[in-house]
Design an enzyme around this catalytic site. Structure first.
Site, short mmCIF file in Angstrom:
data_model
loop_
_atom_site.label_atom_id
_atom_site.label_comp_id
_atom_site.label_asym_id
_atom_site.label_seq_id
_atom_site.Cartn_x
_atom_site.Cartn_y
_atom_site.Cartn_z
N ASP A 104 0.81 -1.21 0.00
CA ASP A 104 0.00 0.00 0.00
C ASP A 104 0.85 1.26 0.00
OD1 ASP A 104 -2.21 -1.57 0.14
OD2 ASP A 104 -3.03 -0.64 1.94
N HIS A 156 -5.74 9.73 0.23
CA HIS A 156 -5.56 8.85 1.39
C HIS A 156 -6.33 9.36 2.62
CE1 HIS A 156 -3.40 5.97 4.04
NE2 HIS A 156 -3.33 5.28 2.92
N HIS A 176 -5.97 3.35 -4.48
CA HIS A 176 -5.96 3.51 -3.01
C HIS A 176 -6.37 4.94 -2.64
CE1 HIS A 176 -4.98 2.24 0.99
NE2 HIS A 176 -3.84 2.88 1.10
N HIS A 194 3.72 -2.33 3.98
CA HIS A 194 4.02 -0.96 3.54
C HIS A 194 5.53 -0.84 3.40
CE1 HIS A 194 0.06 -0.57 5.43
NE2 HIS A 194 -0.11 0.54 4.75
ZN LIG Z 1 -2.65 3.35 2.77
#
Ligand SMILES: [Zn+2]
Length: 239
Positions: free
Chosen positions: A52, A107, A103, A199
Site C-alpha cells: 500500500d 488517502h 488507493h 508498507h
Molecule cells: Zn494506505
C-alpha cells in the site's frame, strides 16, 4: 420520569448505532454494499502479496528489485496524489507486470464523505493509473481499511470490489518494529487464499522492505505460490 426514560432510551439506541457503525467502518470483512474481499477460499497454496501507498522514488526500485529476483508478481495499491508526483515510478511498476490497484487520491479516511468526494477520489486516481500504463484499474483498497456508506455504494454501482487483507503484521507495534518479527508473523499466519499487506514505500529503516525477501522465500519453502489479487480472486471463491 417518562421523559427521563425516553431520553435514556434515545441515548442507548444512539450509542448502539454509533458502536455498530464504528465497527462496520473498520471491518475488514463486512460492508453495507457490494463485495469486500479480505481473502479467498481456495485449496490451492496461492497467496497475494500487496503493498500500500506510494509510489515513492526512494523505494520503488528496491521493492521492484526484490520481486524481480524472486520472480513474484505483486499488487500495489497506489495513492493518486503520489502517483501524480511520481508517475515514472508508477510506470516502472506497471512495466514490470505488477497489478495496480486504486488507493484513493488523498488517502483520506472514507467514513463521513460525500458521494461526489468519493467519485473524484476514485476517478482521478484511475486516470493517473491509466497514465502510468495500466489500461484497466480494477480493485480499490480503502485507506486505513475505512469505509461506511458512500464508498462501498459507489464501488458496488461500478461493479468493483473493495480489497482488504487477512495478514497484517504491521498492525501490531511490537511486530512492526522488527523485520524478523514481521517475517515470522507472516509465515505463521498465511494460509491458502491469504492477502498479505505490507508498507514498503516510506520507512527509511526498511523494516518491512527487508522482510519481503525472507517472507517470499519462507512461503515458497512451505509450497506457496504468489499471484496478483485478480488472479487470486479468479482462482478462489470470494468470501
Ligand atoms: Zn494506505
Amino acid at each position: 420520569m417518562r421523559k427521563l426514560i425516553a431520553a435514556a432510551v434515545v441515548l442507548i439506541v444512539f450509542s448502539v448505532v454509533a458502536v455498530v457503525l464504528w465497527k462496520v467502518g473498520k471491518s475488514r470483512t463486512f460492508q453495507f454494499f457490494g463485495e469486500i474481499v479480505p481473502r479467498v477460499e481456495t485449496s490451492q497454496k496461492i497467496v497475494a502479496l500487496t503493498f500500500d501507498d506510494g509510489p515513492t522514488p526512494e523505494f520503488t526500485d528496491a521493492i521492484l528489485g526484490v520481486l524481480r529476483e524472486e520472480d513474484v508478481k505483486a499488487t500495489f495499491f497506489l495513492i493518486g496524489g503520489e502517483l501524480e508526483r511520481h508517475l515514472d515510478e508508477g510506470r516502472k511498476l506497471v512495466a514490470a507486470g505488477h497489478e495496480i490497484g486504486n488507493h484513493s487520491y488523498s488517502h483520506t479516511r472514507m467514513i463521513l464523505v460525500t458521494p461526489s468526494f468519493v467519485k473524484e477520489e476514485i476517478e482521478k486516481t484511475d486516470d493517473l493509473i491509466r497514465a502510468a500504463g495500466c489500461d484497466k484499474p480494477t480493485h480499490f483498497r480503502p485507506p486505513y481499511g475505512k469505509k461506511l456508506f458512500a464508498l462501498p455504494l459507489y464501488l458496488s454501482q461500478h461493479d468493483r470490489q473493495s480489497i482488504t487483507w487477512d495478514v497484517e503484521p504491521e498492525t501490531y507495534p511490537e511486530i512492526a518494529q522488527s523485520t524478523d518479527a514481521i517475517v515470522k508473523y507472516v509465515l505463521d499466519n498465511t494460509r491458502p487464499g491469504s492477502i498479505i499487506l505490507l508498507h514498503v514505500m516510506y520507512d527509511p529503516e526498511r523494516k518491512s522492505l527487508n522482510a519481503v525477501k525472507p517472507v517470499i522465500e519462507g512461503l515458497k519453502q512451505k509450497g506457496f505460490r504468489f499471484v496478483t489479487v485478480s488472479e487470486l480472486i479468479d482462482a478462489g471463491k470470494r468470501l
